[in-house]
Motif scaffolding. Structure first.
Motif, mmCIF file in Angstrom:
data_model
loop_
_atom_site.group_PDB
_atom_site.id
_atom_site.type_symbol
_atom_site.label_atom_id
_atom_site.label_comp_id
_atom_site.label_asym_id
_atom_site.label_seq_id
_atom_site.Cartn_x
_atom_site.Cartn_y
_atom_site.Cartn_z
ATOM 1 N N TYR A 39 21.912 0.104 -16.349
ATOM 2 C CA TYR A 39 23.106 0.643 -15.702
ATOM 3 C C TYR A 39 22.740 1.336 -14.388
ATOM 4 O O TYR A 39 21.803 2.141 -14.328
ATOM 5 C CB TYR A 39 23.773 1.636 -16.641
ATOM 6 C CG TYR A 39 25.123 2.135 -16.193
ATOM 7 C CD1 TYR A 39 26.222 1.299 -16.155
ATOM 8 C CD2 TYR A 39 25.310 3.469 -15.837
ATOM 9 C CE1 TYR A 39 27.467 1.758 -15.769
ATOM 10 C CE2 TYR A 39 26.546 3.943 -15.451
ATOM 11 C CZ TYR A 39 27.626 3.088 -15.411
ATOM 12 O OH TYR A 39 28.855 3.551 -15.031
ATOM 13 N N SER A 40 23.497 1.032 -13.334
ATOM 14 C CA SER A 40 23.205 1.597 -12.013
ATOM 15 C C SER A 40 24.371 2.397 -11.448
ATOM 16 O O SER A 40 24.363 2.747 -10.266
ATOM 17 C CB SER A 40 22.836 0.465 -11.041
ATOM 18 O OG SER A 40 23.897 -0.472 -10.930
ATOM 19 N N GLY A 41 25.366 2.700 -12.277
ATOM 20 C CA GLY A 41 26.517 3.462 -11.793
ATOM 21 C C GLY A 41 26.153 4.892 -11.433
ATOM 22 O O GLY A 41 25.098 5.405 -11.832
ATOM 23 N N PRO A 42 27.020 5.577 -10.686
ATOM 24 C CA PRO A 42 26.733 6.960 -10.280
ATOM 25 C C PRO A 42 26.680 7.924 -11.453
ATOM 26 O O PRO A 42 26.142 9.033 -11.322
ATOM 27 C CB PRO A 42 27.899 7.296 -9.340
ATOM 28 C CG PRO A 42 28.996 6.355 -9.743
ATOM 29 C CD PRO A 42 28.312 5.095 -10.174
ATOM 30 N N ASP A 43 27.201 7.531 -12.619
ATOM 31 C CA ASP A 43 27.162 8.394 -13.790
ATOM 32 C C ASP A 43 26.036 7.998 -14.762
ATOM 33 O O ASP A 43 26.057 8.365 -15.932
ATOM 34 C CB ASP A 43 28.513 8.378 -14.523
ATOM 35 C CG ASP A 43 29.058 6.979 -14.765
ATOM 36 O OD1 ASP A 43 28.474 6.015 -14.232
ATOM 37 O OD2 ASP A 43 30.068 6.843 -15.486
ATOM 38 N N SER A 44 25.048 7.252 -14.254
ATOM 39 C CA SER A 44 23.886 6.935 -15.088
ATOM 40 C C SER A 44 23.104 8.221 -15.371
ATOM 41 O O SER A 44 23.250 9.222 -14.675
ATOM 42 C CB SER A 44 22.984 5.911 -14.394
ATOM 43 O OG SER A 44 22.415 6.458 -13.214
ATOM 44 N N GLN A 45 22.242 8.195 -16.395
ATOM 45 C CA GLN A 45 21.554 9.406 -16.840
ATOM 46 C C GLN A 45 20.052 9.175 -17.008
ATOM 47 O O GLN A 45 19.469 9.460 -18.046
ATOM 48 C CB GLN A 45 22.178 9.891 -18.152
ATOM 49 C CG GLN A 45 23.634 10.329 -17.983
ATOM 50 C CD GLN A 45 24.281 10.685 -19.301
ATOM 51 O OE1 GLN A 45 24.314 9.885 -20.236
ATOM 52 N NE2 GLN A 45 24.806 11.895 -19.397
ATOM 53 N N PHE A 46 19.437 8.695 -15.949
ATOM 54 C CA PHE A 46 17.994 8.446 -15.968
ATOM 55 C C PHE A 46 17.176 9.558 -15.329
ATOM 56 O O PHE A 46 15.947 9.493 -15.321
ATOM 57 C CB PHE A 46 17.679 7.131 -15.250
ATOM 58 C CG PHE A 46 18.173 5.909 -15.982
ATOM 59 C CD1 PHE A 46 17.500 5.423 -17.087
ATOM 60 C CD2 PHE A 46 19.316 5.243 -15.552
ATOM 61 C CE1 PHE A 46 17.950 4.291 -17.758
ATOM 62 C CE2 PHE A 46 19.772 4.106 -16.213
ATOM 63 C CZ PHE A 46 19.088 3.636 -17.325
ATOM 64 N N ASP A 47 17.826 10.568 -14.773
ATOM 65 C CA ASP A 47 17.121 11.653 -14.095
ATOM 66 C C ASP A 47 16.162 11.048 -13.074
ATOM 67 O O ASP A 47 16.566 10.256 -12.240
ATOM 68 C CB ASP A 47 16.404 12.538 -15.120
ATOM 69 C CG ASP A 47 15.949 13.855 -14.523
ATOM 70 O OD1 ASP A 47 16.520 14.282 -13.502
ATOM 71 O OD2 ASP A 47 15.016 14.468 -15.076
ATOM 72 N N ASP A 48 14.861 11.368 -13.164
ATOM 73 C CA ASP A 48 13.896 10.861 -12.189
ATOM 74 C C ASP A 48 13.032 9.749 -12.770
ATOM 75 O O ASP A 48 11.948 9.468 -12.263
ATOM 76 C CB ASP A 48 13.006 11.989 -11.664
ATOM 77 C CG ASP A 48 12.280 12.731 -12.787
ATOM 78 O OD1 ASP A 48 12.539 12.418 -13.978
ATOM 79 O OD2 ASP A 48 11.455 13.608 -12.477
ATOM 80 N N MET A 49 13.483 9.094 -13.826
ATOM 81 C CA MET A 49 12.701 8.021 -14.436
ATOM 82 C C MET A 49 12.555 6.854 -13.466
ATOM 83 O O MET A 49 13.551 6.349 -12.940
ATOM 84 C CB MET A 49 13.366 7.539 -15.727
ATOM 85 C CG MET A 49 12.655 6.356 -16.372
ATOM 86 S SD MET A 49 13.363 5.884 -17.977
ATOM 87 C CE MET A 49 12.635 7.151 -19.024
ATOM 88 N N PRO A 50 11.332 6.389 -13.224
ATOM 89 C CA PRO A 50 11.137 5.284 -12.280
ATOM 90 C C PRO A 50 11.721 3.980 -12.814
ATOM 91 O O PRO A 50 11.870 3.783 -14.022
ATOM 92 C CB PRO A 50 9.607 5.188 -12.143
ATOM 93 C CG PRO A 50 9.064 5.832 -13.381
ATOM 94 C CD PRO A 50 10.050 6.908 -13.753
ATOM 95 N N GLN A 51 12.016 3.083 -11.901
ATOM 96 C CA GLN A 51 12.597 1.800 -12.276
ATOM 97 C C GLN A 51 11.675 1.016 -13.201
ATOM 98 O O GLN A 51 12.144 0.286 -14.089
ATOM 99 C CB GLN A 51 12.886 0.974 -11.016
ATOM 100 C CG GLN A 51 14.045 1.469 -10.181
ATOM 101 C CD GLN A 51 15.388 1.281 -10.876
ATOM 102 O OE1 GLN A 51 15.535 0.450 -11.785
ATOM 103 N NE2 GLN A 51 16.383 2.042 -10.461
ATOM 104 N N SER A 52 10.368 1.164 -13.024
ATOM 105 C CA SER A 52 9.429 0.432 -13.874
ATOM 106 C C SER A 52 9.563 0.847 -15.329
ATOM 107 O O SER A 52 9.516 0.000 -16.239
ATOM 108 C CB SER A 52 7.992 0.653 -13.395
ATOM 109 O OG SER A 52 7.670 2.046 -13.380
#
Length: 220
Positions: A74-87
């Motif tokens: 998910y790439s929406g503005p309300d995603s919740q990955f914090d600073d997790m890298p894309q890898s």
């Protein structure tokens, strides 16, 4: 989740824990989901982990096959990955694809084309956090985290400084494209699961394992 130094002081550790507990990691009614408009607050016993859901009255026994779409990050503005890298996000998405397919395999044939007895599963990885190495393990035993984690373990709650995974499940009739079941969820290891603190992604992976088994149970 940002890494915490091995030399962190007890006071700083407690402050970090409190700040982590205040962070917004609960699953949302993610605006970019196809099912977002249909998701309503869950009033069931599992509402703490599955706050929003949608379902129809379905006889699951009439379905014997499933198509599992590639997991979407998910790439929406309300995603919740914090600073997790894309890898790391990609690692979790790949792991999710494998585990959900494995969990459903005993019940459903895995197919690539729709038919009258086929479900289509859409999984979206919407958020995740890592477990800070060393500190994540120490909090299982120290005076700050030990008692809290014991209580959380009994209650089924999330442990201190523990990673987690947030995701969405959308299940369709493969031929009619009718939405049958949808929900957003958060999963994490038992608060006293020490092995889930070894490796920054291990807690999120355990959460994926639990989520896959949970869906399989729903469709029995």
């Amino acid at each position: 989740m940002k890494r915490v130094s091995k030399g962190v002081t007890p006071a700083l550790l407690v402050l970090t824990i409190l700040l982590a507990g205040c962070s917004g990691s609960e699953p949302l009614r993610y605006s970019g989901l196809r099912s977002a408009a249909l998701l309503t607050p869950n009033t069931g016993d599992n509402a703490a982990r599955i706050p929003y859901r949608y379902s129809k009255a379905v006889d699951w026994s009439k379905y014997s096959s499933v198509m599992v779409d590639p997991v979407t990050i998910y790439s929406g503005p309300d995603s919740q990955f914090d600073d997790m890298p894309q890898s790391d996000r990609q690692v979790l998405a790949t792991y999710m694809q494998q585990k959900f397919q494995q969990a459903l395999q005993p019940r459903f044939h895995q197919v690539n084309t729709p038919a009258a007895d086929t479900l289509r599963l859409k999984l979206t990885l919407t958020g995740a956090d890592t477990t800070p190495q060393v500190v994540g393990t120490v909090t299982k035993f120290d005076l700050a985290g030990g008692p809290y984690n014991i209580v959380q373990s009994i209650r089924g709650g999330q442990g201190m400084m523990s990673g987690y995974v947030n995701y969405a499940v959308e299940l369709y009739d493969a031929t009619t494209d009718q939405l049958l079941l949808a929900y957003v969820a958060k999963q994490y290891p038992n608060a006293m699961n020490i092995s889930a603190t070894i490796g920054s992604l291990s807690a999120a992976e355990v959460g994926i394992d639990k989520g896959a088994d949970e869906l399989a149970d729903m469709l029995k």
